[in-house]
Design a protein around this motif. Structure first.
Motif, PDB file in Angstrom:
ATOM      1  N   LYS B 238       0.836  -1.197   0.000  1.00 53.73           N
ATOM      2  CA  LYS B 238       0.000   0.000   0.000  1.00 53.73           C
ATOM      3  C   LYS B 238       0.877   1.255   0.000  1.00 53.73           C
ATOM      4  O   LYS B 238       0.580   2.247  -0.671  1.00 53.73           O
ATOM      5  CB  LYS B 238      -0.930  -0.019   1.223  1.00 53.73           C
ATOM      6  N   VAL B 239       1.991   1.175   0.740  1.00 55.55           N
ATOM      7  CA  VAL B 239       2.908   2.318   0.801  1.00 55.55           C
ATOM      8  C   VAL B 239       3.391   2.690  -0.601  1.00 55.55           C
ATOM      9  O   VAL B 239       3.351   3.847  -1.003  1.00 55.55           O
ATOM     10  CB  VAL B 239       4.123   1.970   1.691  1.00 55.55           C
ATOM     11  N   GLU B 240       3.804   1.663  -1.349  1.00 56.84           N
ATOM     12  CA  GLU B 240       4.294   1.920  -2.698  1.00 56.84           C
ATOM     13  C   GLU B 240       3.168   2.467  -3.564  1.00 56.84           C
ATOM     14  O   GLU B 240       3.355   3.428  -4.321  1.00 56.84           O
ATOM     15  CB  GLU B 240       4.852   0.633  -3.323  1.00 56.84           C
ATOM     16  N   TYR B 241       1.994   1.860  -3.433  1.00 56.45           N
ATOM     17  CA  TYR B 241       0.855   2.287  -4.237  1.00 56.45           C
ATOM     18  C   TYR B 241       0.554   3.768  -3.963  1.00 56.45           C
ATOM     19  O   TYR B 241       0.410   4.559  -4.894  1.00 56.45           O
ATOM     20  CB  TYR B 241      -0.366   1.420  -3.922  1.00 56.45           C
ATOM     21  N   ASP B 242       0.501   4.130  -2.688  1.00 56.24           N
ATOM     22  CA  ASP B 242       0.196   5.524  -2.332  1.00 56.24           C
ATOM     23  C   ASP B 242       1.262   6.471  -2.869  1.00 56.24           C
ATOM     24  O   ASP B 242       0.958   7.548  -3.372  1.00 56.24           O
ATOM     25  CB  ASP B 242       0.083   5.675  -0.808  1.00 56.24           C
ATOM     26  N   MET B 243       2.527   6.062  -2.743  1.00 60.05           N
ATOM     27  CA  MET B 243       3.601   6.928  -3.227  1.00 60.05           C
ATOM     28  C   MET B 243       3.520   7.082  -4.746  1.00 60.05           C
ATOM     29  O   MET B 243       3.750   8.166  -5.280  1.00 60.05           O
ATOM     30  CB  MET B 243       4.961   6.369  -2.812  1.00 60.05           C
ATOM     31  N   ARG B 244       3.198   5.981  -5.440  1.00 65.62           N
ATOM     32  CA  ARG B 244       3.049   6.082  -6.897  1.00 65.62           C
ATOM     33  C   ARG B 244       1.913   7.032  -7.251  1.00 65.62           C
ATOM     34  O   ARG B 244       2.021   7.832  -8.174  1.00 65.62           O
ATOM     35  CB  ARG B 244       2.805   4.711  -7.513  1.00 65.62           C
ATOM     36  N   GLN B 245       0.808   6.908  -6.502  1.00 62.36           N
ATOM     37  CA  GLN B 245      -0.324   7.789  -6.760  1.00 62.36           C
ATOM     38  C   GLN B 245       0.083   9.244  -6.557  1.00 62.36           C
ATOM     39  O   GLN B 245      -0.313  10.127  -7.306  1.00 62.36           O
ATOM     40  CB  GLN B 245      -1.499   7.458  -5.816  1.00 62.36           C
ATOM     41  N   ALA B 246       0.892   9.482  -5.500  1.00 61.34           N
ATOM     42  CA  ALA B 246       1.300  10.852  -5.180  1.00 61.34           C
ATOM     43  C   ALA B 246       2.471  11.316  -6.048  1.00 61.34           C
ATOM     44  O   ALA B 246       2.910  12.460  -5.960  1.00 61.34           O
ATOM     45  CB  ALA B 246       1.675  10.932  -3.703  1.00 61.34           C
ATOM     46  N   GLY B 247       2.986  10.397  -6.846  1.00 65.80           N
ATOM     47  CA  GLY B 247       4.103  10.760  -7.716  1.00 65.80           C
ATOM     48  C   GLY B 247       5.434  10.841  -6.991  1.00 65.80           C
ATOM     49  O   GLY B 247       6.386  11.437  -7.486  1.00 65.80           O
ATOM     50  N   THR B 248       5.519  10.261  -5.805  1.00 64.99           N
ATOM     51  CA  THR B 248       6.773  10.372  -5.058  1.00 64.99           C
ATOM     52  C   THR B 248       7.612   9.094  -5.114  1.00 64.99           C
ATOM     53  O   THR B 248       8.708   9.042  -4.561  1.00 64.99           O
ATOM     54  CB  THR B 248       6.490  10.699  -3.572  1.00 64.99           C
ATOM     55  N   TRP B 249       7.114   8.056  -5.741  1.00 65.25           N
ATOM     56  CA  TRP B 249       7.868   6.797  -5.822  1.00 65.25           C
ATOM     57  C   TRP B 249       9.053   6.983  -6.766  1.00 65.25           C
ATOM     58  O   TRP B 249       8.877   7.425  -7.895  1.00 65.25           O
ATOM     59  CB  TRP B 249       6.949   5.698  -6.331  1.00 65.25           C
TER      60      TRP B 249
END
Ligand code: FMN
Ligand code: SF4
Ligand code: SF4
Ligand code: SF4
Ligand code: FES
Ligand code: FES
Lengths: 655, 316
Positions: B238-249
């Motif tokens: 979920k952490v990765e998913y959220d970061m990808r959504q926020a563009g921070t991954w």
């Protein structure tokens, strides 16, 4: 295993349905009463795990070693037949009783077309709109039903019934065909063929009022077996002596007594005299090739098990198995159904000889789920053979032990593929296995297994009785014996025909009264959806394995389906493509996606809206065909483009 | 392990309270000597141990074979068919990942037939599945010149909404190539939980819990082993998913640290992935003898407490 279930509970009726198949639960672990023996202490000592139901002969495979999982398909049938659909609560209860995780039960149940996982009225009319029925009015039948009831999926009979479109029901000689299934305490099936919308509607009403006739269908030999004695009167000379069909219809419904009177079980007696090796010798001399589609030498298959018999003696965990493949679902094929309905003991005799040669003690008949009358007659035959010493622990006083169990398929064409069939019986999704290992090394329950088609097995008793070389003299050098063909479509007298291998296609069509419809032949589909089209200029082709191969065709399952010149072949091809799209198991990528892309491309061509040009689309179809043929796991994907390719080779359909 | 203890003084071994056996220390029986089998691949001879696959043999020759559904730690299902090779004398191509070598096999890994099938398989996948988080597949698509767009825009796909039903990981089955790996990892190959299975048939076949109930209602124990084996990012922290959504991954700014799970005595190897001082995921090496890549919920997800502390810029 510690399983986790949702809170959904089975209703009392759902429990009764499962328990009627499994017996009452034996312990609290399977939702029964808690008893002392249910304690499982962590010293691992005191808890004697209750053993699953071992009434079935699968005990031969090592008792509980395979768990109860192999009972899954029968139990799912029990729920579907009683309730009309499989609810989350029922699914949980099945998981509990069989010790299978609910996600897996769901995975298996959702694989099969006959199981509904959503609430559905108990009565369903399955109306065939497949390629043989299309030539005989299924379009009109469906249109009439749409007019009367509403589009497929609409309900009638006070909400107690619905109608659905279906693919080939294996009743093509009586097209258009309809099968009505009625779930309930006494579940019923009833065929209507040829069907009219009125007849279907009144069948559904009858079902709703519990007035369906007891028998699911009537085998009318005069219609389904045009060469039968009833039709011969006075014209005997027109017919060859029949080897496979000769008993069908003689003496009414088949009984052990009439079977024996008509020569039955003499093959088995002779085999017992000859011994396994001698029997195998006759079979080898006969050059019999399997009739299920792959044309594999039957003697070779049995020999592979025969040669492993010694291992059986040294290893009690080993067991050989013979399976009769009666899943017949290839569109246009109905010969196995008629053999089962008309001559069930011949199949049992063939299997018993197979058991004698291969050392198998357990046999299965994997019988297409839609074939209600065939199942009933086979079941009755097994019971009668058991009671009279033709099956069981001491067959004909020879100490031969062999039992046969019927397993019903559940609406999945792919389960006719032998390794998918194993998975299906074992209670897994009917997905084919990769080969090697081959079934003769590792088949059902990973044991050496011989799978044979119904027609192959019916050939066996006669071969043993008359000798292999006599049989080999029939037919041609490389295609011995006689063969059953399923004539359907635009032919005057549709039905199952037996002719010697090497008969010309034209002769066979003449035997069936020639072309009807417009009277002008456009195309013949040989071998069903997985087969090939040939044109009117190819009617002199000899019906042999090598003769058809020479023109890039196949005998396949024996389908000979005629299309007159009014048929739009492109629509037929589209229907075949939809069939594969519906029936791919979905396991491997080239087939799972390939059959979808193929159907889409064909659809575009049919409505004359190609991507790029027609040439580009056709080139793309060819590429897809090659990848499917080369890279798919099993025969379904490997042949999913074959009918289409054969048609594109012969006609410019999309210009 | 990041560091070995600086203190190199030998410590006293604790005295055993149970008497040690007097005989020699028992040892596992030696592995049975395996026959060596010689085959030809693309004209070159190579010898591998009996029981090896064509893939093993190709690897030995340095041939890179694309694979999707294969993983050393799982039983081969050979369903993706992207690894197919041409075996002389065989009617069809054979999967390199599962076909065992036999003496005198002659194999071609780059023939026209092989290239065509691999290309079509990749086109079939890319035309039906969202492969945006599967970079390895894109490399193969370039190699085989795959053009999935040629099937038109009206084609059927597996596009569907993302399932976010728990705080630990998300399931985006639009990205699922149906490689069966997660089912195997959840089942007999690792976890034996059987929370998920393949359901449906044909193009509608998909990974599901029973009746698609949300994970919290299913048997899932959040070991995350399915995430560990998923080749396409369909299963994602979920952490990765959220970061990808926020563009921070940003993988280029991530480091990986090997350590041992502190929770219990099994001693699982952890690889901790961090970006900007935050743990963004935990994996375990497939070739590790203890875990074979598998962990439990504590090792896989039990690091949130680390982040509760405000990040100390000095790293103390
Ligand atoms: C997709 C598919 C469906 C099949 N369906 C049947 C079937 O319904 N009946 C059958 O006898 N063989 C069927 N076969 C062939 C079987 O796999 C197997 O070859 C056959 O049962 C062997 O029997 P035989 O040696 O007597 O021909 C099918 C094969 C494939 C690939
Ligand atoms: S070829 Fe088709 S039916 Fe056969 S295994 Fe592959 S997906 Fe299933
Ligand atoms: S997290 Fe573990 S238990 Fe849950 S589905 Fe994945 S593998 Fe199965
Ligand atoms: S979710 Fe991932 S691991 Fe599971 S089948 Fe799909 S692609 Fe494979
Ligand atoms: S029953 Fe309709 S096509 Fe066979
Ligand atoms: S990697 Fe070999 S079939 Fe998928």
């Amino acid at each position: 295993m510690d399983l986790h279930f949702t809170d959904a509970q089975a209703t009392a009726e759902e429990r009764v349905a499962v328990d009627s198949e499994m017996g009452a639960p034996e312990s609290s672990w399977q939702s029964g009463q808690r008893q002392d023996s249910d304690r499982r202490d962590n010293d691992g000592q005191s808890s004697e795990r209750p053993i699953g139901d071992t009434r079935t002969a699968f005990a031969a495979f090592g008792g509980d070693a395979h768990g109860r999982r192999h009972r899954l398909l029968p139990v799912l049938h029990a729920i579907q037949n009683r309730i009309g659909w499989i609810s989350p609560g029922a699914l949980n209860y099945i998981g509990l009783r069989l010790d299978i995780a609910p996600a897996e039960v769901h995975g298996v149940a959702s694989f099969y077309g006959m199981f509904s996982l959503q609430p559905r009225p108990p009565i369903v009319a399955h109306v065939c709109d497949d390629i043989a029925c299309v030539t005989r009015g299924s379009d009109k039948l469906c249109a009439d039903l749409e007019g009367k009831i509403g589009p497929a999926g609409s309900s009638c009979s006070g909400g107690r019934a619905i109608w659905l479109r279906s693919q080939c029901l294996g009743l093509c000689e009586r097209a258009p065909a309809v099968l009505v299934t009625s779930a309930g305490e006494k579940s019923h099936e009833r065929v209507s063929a040829p069907a009219s919308a009125d007849a279907v509607e009144s069948l559904m009403d009858d079902a709703a009022q519990g007035r369906l006739p007891a028998e699911p269908d009537v085998l009318n030999v005069q219609i389904s077996v045009p060469q039968s004695a009833q039709n011969r009167a006075g014209k005997e000379s027109e017919f060859l002596p029949l080897r496979l069909l000769h008993r069908i219809g003689k003496g009414g419904a088949p009984t052990l007594e009439t079977y024996q009177k008509l020569g039955g079980y003499r093959g088995l007696r002779k085999a017992l005299d000859l011994g396994p090796e001698g029997t195998l010798g006759e079979l080898a001399a006969s050059k019999l090739l399997g009739r299920g589609g792959a044309a594999f030498p039957t003697a070779k298959k049995w020999e592979a098990l025969f040669l492993q018999r010694d291992l059986l003696r040294h290893d009690p965990a080993r067991a050989h198995c013979v399976i009769c493949n009666a899943d017949e679902s290839e569109p246009g094929t109905f010969k196995d159904r008629i053999l089962m309905e008309g001559d069930p003991f011949a199949i049992l005799e063939g299997m018993t000889i197979a058991a004698f040669v291969t050392g198998a003690r357990q046999g299965y008949i994997y019988l297409r789920g839609e074939y209600a009358l065939a199942a009933e007659r086979m079941q009755r035959a097994i019971q009668s053979a058991n009671e009279n010493g033709f099956l069981g622990d001491n067959i004909l006083g020879s100490r031969l032990q062999f039992n046969i169990e019927i397993r019903r398929g559940a609406g999945a064409y792919i389960c006719g593929e032998e390794t998918a069939l194993f998975n299906s019986i074992e209670g897994y999704r009917g997905e084919p296995r990769n080969k090697p290992p081959f079934p003769t090394q590792s088949g059902l329950f990973r044991q050496p297994t011989a799978v044979n088609n119904v027609e192959t097995l019916v050939n066996v008793p006669g071969i043993i009785l008359e000798g292999g070389s006599a049989y080999a003299r029939l037919g041609t050098e490389n295609s011995a014996g006689t063969r059953l063909f399923c004539l359907c479509g635009h032919v005057a007298r549709p039905g199952v025909y037996e002719v010697a291998m090497g008969t010309a296609l034209r002769q066979l069509i003449d035997l069936a009264g020639g072309v009807v419809g417009s009277g002008k032949l456009q195309a013949v589909l040989l071998g069903g959806a997985a087969g090939t089209f040939v044109g009117p200029q190819e009617l002199d082709t000899l019906l042999t394995f090598e003769g058809t191969r020479a023109i890039g065709a196949t005998l396949g399952s024996g389908v000979v389906m005629l299309f007159d010149d009014t048929v739009d072949l492109r629509q037929i091809l589209l229907r075949i493509a939809s069939f594969f799209r519906h029936e791919t198991c979905g396991q491997c990528v080239p087939c799972r996606v390939g059959v979808v892309r193929q159907q889409e491309a064909l659809q575009r061509l049919v409505i004359a809206k190609p991507l790029g040009s027609v040439t580009q689309e056709v080139a793309m179809l060819r590429e897809m065909a090659q990848a499917m043929r080369d890279a798919s796991i099993c025969g379904l994907g490997q042949t999913a483009a074959s009918a289409l390719e054969s048609a594109m080779q012969r006609w410019s359909l999309f210009a | 392990m990041t560091q070995s203890p600086n203190n190199s003084q030998p410590l006293d071994a604790p005295r055993p309270t149970i008497p040690l056996p007097r005989g020699p220390v028992p040892q596992a029986p030696p592995e049975r000597e395996r026959r060596s089998i010689e085959i030809k691949i693309d004209g070159e001879s190579v010898a591998v141990a009996e029981g090896s696959t064509i893939l093993d043999a190709a690897k030995k020759l340095g041939i890179d074979t694309p694979t999707l559904c294969f993983l050393e730690s799982l039983s081969p299902v050979n369903v993706c068919r992207v690894c197919v090779v041409e075996l002389e004398g065989a009617r069809t191509l054979v999967p390199a990942c599962s076909r065992k070598v036999e003496p005198n096999m002659s194999i071609r890994t780059d023939s026209e037939r092989v290239r065509l099938s691999r290309r079509l398989v990749l086109e079939f996948l890319a035309s039906s599945v969202d492969l945006s988080t599967a970079p390895a597949v894109h490399a193969y698509m370039d190699r085989y010149d795959a053009h999935p767009e040629r099937f038109g825009s009206a084609r059927a796909t597996v596009a569907q909404p993302v399932i976010i039903d728990n705080e630990l990981y998300v399931r985006d089955y639009s990205k699922c190539v149906l490689c069966y790996k997660c089912v195997e990892a959840c089942g007999v190959d690792a976890q034996n939980t059987f929370a998920i299975a393949v359901a449906g048939r044909g193009f509608s076949a998909h990974i599901a819990t029973e009746f698609d109930v949300p994970l919290p209602d299913s048997a899932c124990v959040y070991c995350g082993n399915c995430i560990g084996v998923c080749p396409t990012g369909a299963l994602m922290f979920k952490v990765e998913y959220d970061m990808r959504q926020a563009g921070t991954w940003n993988e280029s700014r991530q480091t990986q640290t090997d350590t041992i799970c502190p929770y219990c005595g099994v001693g699982c190897d952890l690889t901790v992935h961090q970006q900007e001082g935050q743990i963004v995921g935990v994996t375990s090496p497939v070739d590790h003898s203890v875990t074979h890549g598998n962990l439990c919920i504590k090792g896989r997800f039990g690091w949130q407490f680390v982040q509760i502390q405000p990040v100390d810029p000095d790293g103390k």
